[in-house]
Design a protein around this motif. Structure first.
Motif, PDB file in Angstrom:
ATOM      1  N   GLU A 175       1.219  -0.940   0.135  1.00 13.53           N
ATOM      2  CA  GLU A 175      -0.310  -0.004   0.452  1.00 13.53           C
ATOM      3  C   GLU A 175       0.839   1.357   0.136  1.00 13.53           C
ATOM      4  N   ASP A 206      -7.184   9.177  -0.689  1.00 21.39           N
ATOM      5  CA  ASP A 206      -6.632   8.268   0.641  1.00 21.39           C
ATOM      6  C   ASP A 206      -8.148   7.547   0.040  1.00 21.39           C
ATOM      7  N   LEU A 251      -9.157   4.483  -2.235  1.00 17.59           N
ATOM      8  CA  LEU A 251      -9.045   3.275  -3.406  1.00 17.59           C
ATOM      9  C   LEU A 251      -9.356   3.246  -4.300  1.00 17.59           C
ATOM     10  N   TRP A 261      -4.998  -0.735  -9.635  1.00 15.84           N
ATOM     11  CA  TRP A 261      -4.924   0.402  -8.516  1.00 15.84           C
ATOM     12  C   TRP A 261      -4.271   1.555  -8.242  1.00 15.84           C
ATOM     13  N   LYS A 290      -4.595   4.963  -5.045  1.00 12.86           N
ATOM     14  CA  LYS A 290      -4.971   5.795  -4.142  1.00 12.86           C
ATOM     15  C   LYS A 290      -5.364   6.931  -4.516  1.00 12.86           C
TER      16      LYS A 290
END
Length: 231
Positions: A60, A96, A98, A129, A131
């Protein structure tokens, strides 16, 4: 006896009518009503196996607001950029957040590597992905997906959201302009209500198609926490 026959015929007609409408409509009814009663504690209702891969990124700490999906570098045909801003419920850019996406290859197949495990065994390896930062922007470089080869379904990119303090949930798929298989209701929902129809913002000189979709957390999501709506 006639009353019983009338009831049976009426019931049969209702069942036939239910299955005559599109699968997307039935899914919408299930989503909007059944989930409110059965799972009022889950934002969006149970997300199902399509959401399982949202946390299968490697690290992450390495996530940014930009991702390049597999095949993009090697396949020059049908390249595209999906971009936009993710907002909170009130319309402010959201940090923040995702965003997990996945889609088929040009042949309409979810390709899988040998020995694939986890969500890749279902969703294939064309996935990614991002963020968001404070400005809420995201950039996803990928290739245009194909429609399922044996079904009249629109090309689409699955859209899965995970925000802090809310369970993972799905939004309408990214869908594309002028797709003959797109349902009317899919193309008429505006983006500020989380409609998935992207806007072509490609400019002269761009080397690929550029599609914009702005996302609004919680809008149109059943059971979305009231405390998040006032963010």
């Amino acid at each position: 006896m006639k009353k019983v026959m009338y009831v049976v015929v009426a019931a049969g007609f209702i069942v036939a009518l239910w299955y005559a409408v599109s699968a997307d409509f039935r899914q919408s009814v299930y989503y909007q009503y059944y989930t409110r009663l059965k799972h009022p504690e889950i934002a969006g209702g149970p997300c199902g196996p399509n959401c399982n891969g949202y946390n299968e990124f490697l690290n992450e700490d390495l996530l940014t607001n930009t991702d390049t999906l597999p095949l993009f570098e090697e396949r020059k045909a049908d390249r595209m950029l999906l971009t936009g801003v993710i907002h909170d419920f009130s319309g402010k850019p959201a940090a923040d957040i995702l965003l997990y996406v996945f889609h088929t290859n040009a042949q309409g197949v979810y390709p899988k590597r040998a020995g694939a495990t986890g969500a890749e065994a279902l969703n294939g390896y064309i996935r990614g992905w991002i963020k968001t930062n404070a400005d809420g922007r995201y950039y996803i470089y990928t290739n245009m997906p194909g429609a399922y080869p044996e079904e009249k379904t629109r090309a689409h990119v699955h859209c899965i959201i995970k925000e802090p303090d809310v369970n993972v949930y799905s939004l309408m798929d990214f869908i594309f302009p002028n797709d003959p298989y797109a349902e009317v209701h899919e193309t008429t929902v505006p983006q500020h209500l989380n409609g998935g129809l992207v806007k072509d913002i490609t400019q002269p000189g761009d080397t690929m198609k550029v599609y914009q979709r702005n996302i609004y957390l919680g809008r149109g999501v059943v059971n979305y926490p009231s405390k998040k709506k006032g963010a």
